[in-house]
Write a protein that holds these residues in place. Structure first.
Motif, PDB file in Angstrom:
ATOM      1  N   GLU A 280       0.956  -1.239   0.119  1.00 46.34           N
ATOM      2  CA  GLU A 280       0.262  -0.075  -0.124  1.00 46.34           C
ATOM      3  C   GLU A 280       0.957   1.342   0.028  1.00 46.34           C
ATOM      4  O   GLU A 280       0.675   2.327  -0.634  1.00 46.34           O
ATOM      5  CB  GLU A 280      -0.923   0.110   1.389  1.00 46.34           C
ATOM      6  N   ALA A 281       2.006   1.252   0.761  1.00 47.05           N
ATOM      7  CA  ALA A 281       2.615   2.432   0.598  1.00 47.05           C
ATOM      8  C   ALA A 281       3.484   2.614  -0.689  1.00 47.05           C
ATOM      9  O   ALA A 281       3.801   3.682  -1.001  1.00 47.05           O
ATOM     10  CB  ALA A 281       3.918   2.133   1.904  1.00 47.05           C
ATOM     11  N   GLY A 282       3.943   1.449  -1.212  1.00 42.14           N
ATOM     12  CA  GLY A 282       4.175   1.496  -2.527  1.00 42.14           C
ATOM     13  C   GLY A 282       3.412   2.164  -3.475  1.00 42.14           C
ATOM     14  O   GLY A 282       3.670   2.972  -4.384  1.00 42.14           O
ATOM     15  N   ALA A 283       2.192   1.722  -3.582  1.00 38.92           N
ATOM     16  CA  ALA A 283       1.321   2.009  -4.344  1.00 38.92           C
ATOM     17  C   ALA A 283       0.844   3.581  -4.164  1.00 38.92           C
ATOM     18  O   ALA A 283       0.715   4.342  -5.137  1.00 38.92           O
ATOM     19  CB  ALA A 283      -0.298   1.331  -4.212  1.00 38.92           C
ATOM     20  N   TYR A 284       0.998   4.067  -2.904  1.00 40.67           N
ATOM     21  CA  TYR A 284       0.543   5.497  -2.438  1.00 40.67           C
ATOM     22  C   TYR A 284       1.687   6.450  -3.213  1.00 40.67           C
ATOM     23  O   TYR A 284       1.573   7.324  -3.674  1.00 40.67           O
ATOM     24  CB  TYR A 284       0.680   5.757  -1.243  1.00 40.67           C
ATOM     25  N   LEU A 285       3.146   6.100  -3.025  1.00 33.03           N
ATOM     26  CA  LEU A 285       4.084   6.652  -3.266  1.00 33.03           C
ATOM     27  C   LEU A 285       3.962   6.662  -4.836  1.00 33.03           C
ATOM     28  O   LEU A 285       4.252   7.792  -5.368  1.00 33.03           O
ATOM     29  CB  LEU A 285       5.287   5.927  -2.997  1.00 33.03           C
ATOM     30  N   SER A 286       3.815   5.462  -5.457  1.00 32.52           N
ATOM     31  CA  SER A 286       3.920   5.718  -7.213  1.00 32.52           C
ATOM     32  C   SER A 286       2.598   6.583  -7.612  1.00 32.52           C
ATOM     33  O   SER A 286       2.994   7.334  -8.360  1.00 32.52           O
ATOM     34  CB  SER A 286       3.485   4.405  -7.473  1.00 32.52           C
ATOM     35  N   LYS A 287       1.558   6.417  -6.990  1.00 32.62           N
ATOM     36  CA  LYS A 287       0.476   7.344  -7.307  1.00 32.62           C
ATOM     37  C   LYS A 287       0.543   8.928  -7.010  1.00 32.62           C
ATOM     38  O   LYS A 287       0.471   9.667  -7.898  1.00 32.62           O
ATOM     39  CB  LYS A 287      -0.851   6.839  -6.741  1.00 32.62           C
ATOM     40  N   LEU A 288       1.215   9.072  -6.105  1.00 32.35           N
ATOM     41  CA  LEU A 288       1.492  10.361  -5.813  1.00 32.35           C
ATOM     42  C   LEU A 288       2.444  11.096  -6.704  1.00 32.35           C
ATOM     43  O   LEU A 288       2.467  12.086  -7.207  1.00 32.35           O
ATOM     44  CB  LEU A 288       2.165  10.547  -4.182  1.00 32.35           C
ATOM     45  N   ARG A 289       3.527  10.029  -7.152  1.00 37.33           N
ATOM     46  CA  ARG A 289       4.471  10.589  -7.945  1.00 37.33           C
ATOM     47  C   ARG A 289       3.916  10.925  -9.635  1.00 37.33           C
ATOM     48  O   ARG A 289       4.021  11.861 -10.113  1.00 37.33           O
ATOM     49  CB  ARG A 289       5.427   9.642  -8.235  1.00 37.33           C
ATOM     50  N   THR A 290       2.922   9.851  -9.632  1.00 37.00           N
ATOM     51  CA  THR A 290       2.003  10.222 -11.085  1.00 37.00           C
ATOM     52  C   THR A 290       1.610  11.268 -11.117  1.00 37.00           C
ATOM     53  O   THR A 290       1.458  12.352 -11.956  1.00 37.00           O
ATOM     54  CB  THR A 290       1.183   8.947 -11.252  1.00 37.00           C
ATOM     55  N   ILE A 291       0.716  11.675  -9.867  1.00 30.64           N
ATOM     56  CA  ILE A 291       0.144  13.135  -9.879  1.00 30.64           C
ATOM     57  C   ILE A 291       0.777  14.129  -9.930  1.00 30.64           C
ATOM     58  O   ILE A 291       0.395  14.982 -10.732  1.00 30.64           O
ATOM     59  CB  ILE A 291      -0.879  12.984  -8.375  1.00 30.64           C
ATOM     60  N   LEU A 292       2.099  14.134  -9.306  1.00 31.55           N
ATOM     61  CA  LEU A 292       2.759  15.343  -9.266  1.00 31.55           C
ATOM     62  C   LEU A 292       3.372  15.450 -10.753  1.00 31.55           C
ATOM     63  O   LEU A 292       3.478  16.714 -11.078  1.00 31.55           O
ATOM     64  CB  LEU A 292       4.136  15.075  -8.362  1.00 31.55           C
ATOM     65  N   ARG A 293       3.609  14.477 -11.328  1.00 29.39           N
ATOM     66  CA  ARG A 293       4.193  14.608 -12.641  1.00 29.39           C
ATOM     67  C   ARG A 293       3.147  15.131 -13.687  1.00 29.39           C
ATOM     68  O   ARG A 293       3.332  15.832 -14.596  1.00 29.39           O
ATOM     69  CB  ARG A 293       4.805  13.396 -13.092  1.00 29.39           C
ATOM     70  N   TYR A 294       1.980  14.549 -13.360  1.00 31.60           N
ATOM     71  CA  TYR A 294       0.777  15.098 -14.268  1.00 31.60           C
ATOM     72  C   TYR A 294       0.759  16.588 -14.166  1.00 31.60           C
ATOM     73  O   TYR A 294       0.408  17.404 -15.002  1.00 31.60           O
ATOM     74  CB  TYR A 294      -0.566  14.695 -13.706  1.00 31.60           C
ATOM     75  N   VAL A 295       0.640  17.138 -12.789  1.00 31.69           N
ATOM     76  CA  VAL A 295       0.508  18.366 -12.514  1.00 31.69           C
ATOM     77  C   VAL A 295       1.444  19.294 -12.926  1.00 31.69           C
ATOM     78  O   VAL A 295       1.395  20.270 -13.170  1.00 31.69           O
ATOM     79  CB  VAL A 295       0.173  18.525 -10.981  1.00 31.69           C
ATOM     80  N   GLY A 296       2.745  18.782 -12.852  1.00 34.45           N
ATOM     81  CA  GLY A 296       4.081  19.211 -13.330  1.00 34.45           C
ATOM     82  C   GLY A 296       4.317  20.223 -12.246  1.00 34.45           C
ATOM     83  O   GLY A 296       5.353  20.966 -12.430  1.00 34.45           O
ATOM     84  N   SER A 297       4.164  19.787 -11.066  1.00 37.55           N
ATOM     85  CA  SER A 297       4.540  20.410  -9.938  1.00 37.55           C
ATOM     86  C   SER A 297       6.078  19.957  -9.333  1.00 37.55           C
ATOM     87  O   SER A 297       6.791  20.418  -8.616  1.00 37.55           O
ATOM     88  CB  SER A 297       3.726  20.534  -8.827  1.00 37.55           C
TER      89      SER A 297
END
Lengths: 493, 95, 494
Positions: free
Chosen positions: C181-198
């Motif tokens: 779950e921690a791995g999935a959270y970190l991956s998902k967060l990374r995906t979101i940040l990269r989408y946002v471009g932040s």
């Protein structure tokens, strides 16, 4: 022609413009006076070349028929809290010994741009912490004033004690000061000169060695109100490099000077009549009230109910901010480093700071560290900031009834050096009248009002509404004109 | 208010100021006096009062995201007590 | 995702793991948070340092609008509360990588409040139920400099290039219950940040790193004492650190010991965590509002621009791919996991226009293009084939010019030569043919050569039909339209 070192800023400016004397003559006169005044210990660094270069620019410009800059030909003293490019800046602390800034503070830069030259860097209480100039790592500044028949060295006030002593001794016509809790006004009062702390945010703090960021404010010190107005116009102004700088145009304060106070109301805060106030101070205050009446003002009594809590609030907020602001002096990037044999990084910090900071600085860092530490933050710091809100509110309400406030600047005349240094709280009480307006960020100035029984100067303080430096200067001018203060320290140095 | 020398030493440690036991003994009553003095603030009723945030009404300006500074290594290192190869240096840190 | 069943099997029974992550993400910006120095990675030491970053006396911070904007957009992307009034605080401690002696951060009034990140443990499993991981806050703060310890026998070197670079600290709730779950959270967060471009999400350059809070408890009981493992810089290491740390804690407790609340370090070589004694005495940070800065007040126009500039986010995009484009859940997940892939795919669709079904484009990207990139050791970012070139190829398949087999041949040639599909087809005559006359002639030839098999087929061996198709296609050099071949063969064989 009178002695050039007796002249103030306006007289020098006008004299150079009118060709009565050259800027070079002025610079030479003050450079010689500085060189001959070592016993006062007012200057930490002398910079005759800087003053001479600025004088040459002024003389050349005049010879070429150019319009002279506002301070062309005026040499000044620079409190050693302002970083000056290429000139050692220590804040009178051992920890910054040898530090040569690669940058210029905005305020000093503004003064150079206005044509002023620098005679040197002025001694001060270490990191501007003190009210007597006894905390400098480079020795006490000695006031040019003495009690009659007594050679005991007197305090020039603090923290801008080098500035006050130098002006009173005619080593410079004006100087910069900084004021955190009274550090322009109290020394001005102690030596019979004029000084104004503008509204917080008028003068940029960029390049000024920080003591307490939410209180620190630069201002000029000079012989009279007009000179202060001229200096402040040059020093003040919006600076994008300081997030707390006010984005407002600088008013033409000198042009706006007007001692006619008809239609103005002057508030007398009753809480400033503190227990044990010397009769002389009380009498001077009454005299000031009469002078302002004479100038046409209406006098009203006002109340600032939280006045007595200003000093304790100040002695939480200022040390708290200082404890953090002074964390950067760690011997890593500049300044002194003390590295005992076999010491690790944290030992190096502790040894460097123990050796580099003076006792008063350490005391305030420790107080500040204590009040911010876990479990105490709300009881001390948050409570102090709430009290600060109440103090500012007091002023706001008082200013609904009046335009400016009149109070004494300090509770006593200058004292003998060493007299109060054993008791920190007695020393802190020097700032009882100046601290409240600092906490509220208000413009406030001290003008000489008279002398005590020993012939030592006493100051009157005018406090104004935020941004109303003009109102403060005008009331100051009305006092100045009526006080006719001409006493000066007899040269003994 | 009474402050113990041990407290003085703890605070000095937090502030990274080396002090001897004798200095702590001397500082303890001094700090006690000052803390006693500032403690009178506790008397003030501040319920419903917001802590001061900006002494003169002003708003925080935000800068444009443009590189306007840096590339001044000589100035940055000019006053370093110790440094080499473009770095500041400190006694070796073991993490 | 139903309640996690991940348990540490201790000697005395099962233990549940409770995990919270504090993710430090470097905000994508040209200049630093409080100074005008550059942020680019890999510069010469101390060349991207202003006098402000070096904490020279009298230097003051001035905040960078873009850093604030990116943190706000990130908050909006996780449906978080945006605080229109926030403040910067100082966190005071002494370290050689911290020139001011304090870090400007936000403790009391963070910029971003409560939000949520939805994770799915197994993207390929359509039955996997999403789980919401709470985000407590996002605040903006300064990064520290860098210390190097192995350049000199008795000294550490200090490089302040990173000092003052903007970070977002994204603090999760302790809502995770397994390393996965921690791995999935970190991956998902990374995906979101990269989408946002932040944030560029480059974990190997330190652009994203996590402080991992782990505690263990008996299922359903109160939280245990947690430890914080600092600066873990990959999804894999986060999972490994949790696994190790949870097992260590269980062992300590079952041995009759107690867990000490402490800071630990993860050693990726050994896969273990160890206590970080050097930071132990630094826990009294004496936070207070930074008096050099005023409160940060955001107006509606600023917030509106932040919201309007947000791209379509991965969850929404995935749903749209499944719904509007009719892609499988798996394909939609694969195409949206990395923002570059989604961008490439959408560029491909745009080039294809209405000529190519989205499904075909998705299949080609996932199997053919990804297969080729894997072989070449390239990422979609440096693909030798552009979306326009991909679309050119797919259009030739859609209009019947190329068969599946031929299209693979053409694609290989595209990869080798960089030529366009049309040019390759023209030059090499790879067009498939539907010319019935030509195909009938070849069929006649094939039947003549294999008269015996024709007899067998006619005798009932239906399976031989494939043989005739293969022979015909081979004789045609693969260029015959398979549908036409089928029809004609059936007719000819009777």
């Amino acid at each position: 022609m009178s002695n050039l070192t007796d002249l103030g800023v306006a007289a020098i400016r006008d004299g150079v413009r009118g060709g009565e004397f050259s800027a070079r003559d002025v610079a030479d006169a003050f450079i010689d006076a500085v060189a001959a005044a070592k016993p006062l210990n007012a200057f930490l660094v002398e910079t005759p070349d800087h003053a001479l270069a600025a004088a040459k620019v002024a003389d050349d410009a005049r010879a070429a028929g150019e319009t002279l800059k506002p301070l062309a030909g005026v040499p000044i003293g620079m409190k050693d809290l302002f970083c000056t490019r290429g000139v050692e800046t220590t804040a009178a602390s051992g920890i910054l010994k040898g530090f040569v800034p690669q940058y210029e503070s905005t305020v000093s830069g503004n003064l150079w741009n206005a044509g002023a030259g620098m005679l040197g860097k002025l001694n001060l209480d270490q990191f501007a912490m003190g009210s007597s100039n006894e905390t400098s790592a480079f020795g006490n500044v000695i006031s040019p004033w003495r009690r009659p028949g007594d050679t005991a060295p007197l305090a020039p006030g603090g923290s801008s004690g080098g500035s006050s002593a130098a002006i009173a001794a005619r080593l410079c016509p004006a100087a910069t000061g900084t004021d955190t809790g009274g550090s322009i006004r109290q020394p001005a009062a102690f030596v019979g000169i004029t000084g104004i702390k503008p509204t917080y945010g008028r003068c940029s703090r960029y390049g000024v060695v920080a003591f307490a960021s939410s209180l620190d404010q630069a201002g000029p010190m000079a012989h009279d109100v007009r000179d202060c107005a001229i200096m402040l116009e040059a020093m003040a102004g919006f600076d994008p490099k300081d997030a707390t700088s006010l984005d407002l145009p600088v008013p033409a304060w000198e042009a706006g000077l007007n001692a006619d106070l008809r239609g103005k109301r002057v508030g007398i805060p009753k809480e400033y009549r503190v227990d044990g106030m010397p009769a002389e101070i009380e009498a001077l205050w009454q005299q000031g009230i009469d002078w302002l009446k004479d100038a046409g003002a209406e006098i009203v009594e006002v109340s600032l109910p939280h006045t007595k809590y200003a000093l304790p609030a100040y002695y939480i907020i200022a040390p708290a901010e200082a404890s953090s602001n002074l964390a950067r002096y760690d011997g890593v990037r500049y300044g002194q480093r003390v590295l005992p044999d076999g010491a690790g990084l944290q030992d190096m910090y502790a040894a460097t700071r123990a050796a580099g900071f003076g006792d008063e600085v350490k005391r305030r860092i420790m107080i500040g560290t204590y009040v911010l530490s876990a479990g105490f933050y709300d009881a001390y710091y948050t409570q102090a900031q709430k009290v600060r809100t109440l103090i500012a509110r007091d002023f706001e309400q008082a200013f609904e009834q009046c335009d400016v406030l009149l109070t004494p600047t300090a509770p006593s005349a200058a004292f003998v050096l060493g007299e109060k240094s054993a008791d920190p709280i007695a020393m802190y009480l020097n700032d009882v009248f100046t601290v409240p307006s600092s906490l509220a960020g208000l413009p406030a100035m001290s003008v000489p009002g008279g002398v005590d029984k020993d012939g030592l100067p006493l100051g009157l303080q005018v406090i104004g509404k935020p941004l109303d430096e003009q109102g403060v200067l005008n009331a100051g001018l009305a006092l100045e004109q009526r006080a006719g203060f001409v006493a000066r320290a007899e040269k003994w140095w | 208010m009474s402050v113990e020398p041990a407290t003085v030493k703890r605070v000095a440690g937090l502030a990274r100021i080396a002090i001897t036991d004798a200095e702590a003994e001397k500082l303890a009553p001094e700090l006690g006096n000052i803390l006693g003095f500032i403690e009178q603030l506790g008397e003030v009723d501040t319920s419903g009062v917001e802590p001061m945030t900006a002494v003169i009404p002003n708003h925080l300006r935000l800068r444009d995201d443009v590189v306007t500074d840096g590339d001044v290594r000589d100035k940055v290192l000019a006053n370093a007590p110790q440094g080499e190869h473009g770095f500041f240096t400190v006694p070796k840190v073991i993490e | 995702m139903t309640e996690s069943t991940y348990r540490i099997r201790g000697a005395t029974g099962d233990w549940e793991v409770v995990i919270g992550l504090e993710v430090h993400a470097q905000v994508t910006s040209n200049a630093k948070l409080f100074s005008g120095a550059a942020t680019a990675f890999g510069a010469e030491p101390n060349t991207q340092v202003s006098l402000v970053d070096a904490a020279m006396p009298g230097m003051l911070p001035t905040p960078n609008r873009e850093c604030i904007r990116q943190a706000v957009r990130t908050g909006m992307a996780i449906d978080a509360v945006i605080n229109k009034w926030s403040r910067f605080d100082r966190k005071n401690y002494f370290y050689a990588d911290l020139p001011q002696g304090y870090q400007i951060s936000q403790l009391y009034h963070p910029l971003v409040g409560e939000g949520v990140v939805e994770i799915v443990l197994d993207e390929k499993d359509p039955n996997s139920v999403p789980k919401a991981i709470g985000v407590e806050r996002i605040h903006v703060e300064q990064d520290a400099g860098k210390l190097m310890h192995d350049q000199h026998p008795t000294r550490s070197y200090v490089d302040l290039n990173r000092s003052g670079v903007a970070l977002m600290e994204i603090v999760s709730r302790p809502d995770m219950r397994s390393p996965a779950e921690a791995g999935a959270y970190l991956s998902k967060l990374r995906t979101i940040l990269r989408y946002v471009g932040s944030c560029d999400g480059n974990m190997d350059q330190g652009s994203m790193r996590a402080d991992v809070n782990v505690s263990v408890r008996r299922p359903g009981e109160e939280f245990g004492t947690r430890t914080e493992t600092k600066n873990v810089n990959s999804v894999r290491f986060v999972m490994a650190a949790i696994e190790y740390e949870a097992n260590r804690q269980v062992a300590v407790i079952e041995d009759g010991g107690r867990i000490v609340q402490e800071t630990r370090l993860f050693d990726p070589d050994k896969g273990v965590t160890r206590s970080m004694r050097s930071k132990e005495d630094a826990h009294d940070y004496r936070y207070f509002p930074d008096p050099d800065l005023l409160p940060l007040e955001l107006d509606d126009a600023f917030l509106e621009e932040c919201r309007a500039s947000l791209p379509e986010l991965p969850d929404a995009k995935r749903k749209r791919y499944e719904g509007e484009l009719g892609l499988s859940a798996y394909n939609a997940a694969v195409l949206t996991a990395e923002v570059e892939t989604a961008r490439w795919f959408e560029a491909l669709l745009a080039e294809c226009g209405s000529d190519v079904p989205a499904k075909s484009a998705a299949n080609w990207l996932i199997s053919d293009l990804y297969g080729a990139l894997n072989r070449l050791g390239k990422t979609i970012g440096d693909s030798p084939v552009s979306p326009a070139q991909g679309a050119e190829l797919l259009k030739l398949v859609a209009d019947g010019t190329l068969s599946g087999t031929l299209s693979k041949q053409v694609f290989e040639i595209m990869l080798e030569t960089g030529q366009g599909a049309n040019a390759i087809v023209e030059e090499r005559g790879l067009k498939q043919t539907s010319d019935t006359g030509a195909i009938e002639a070849v069929i006649a030839e094939v039947m003549e050569k294999n008269a015996d098999k024709v007899a067998d087929y006619r005798g009932g061996k239906d399976k031989l039909f494939g043989f005739f198709v293969g022979q015909t296609m081979k004789a045609m050099g693969g260029k015959a339209n398979p549908g036409v071949v089928n029809d004609l063969l059936k007719k000819a064989l009777g």
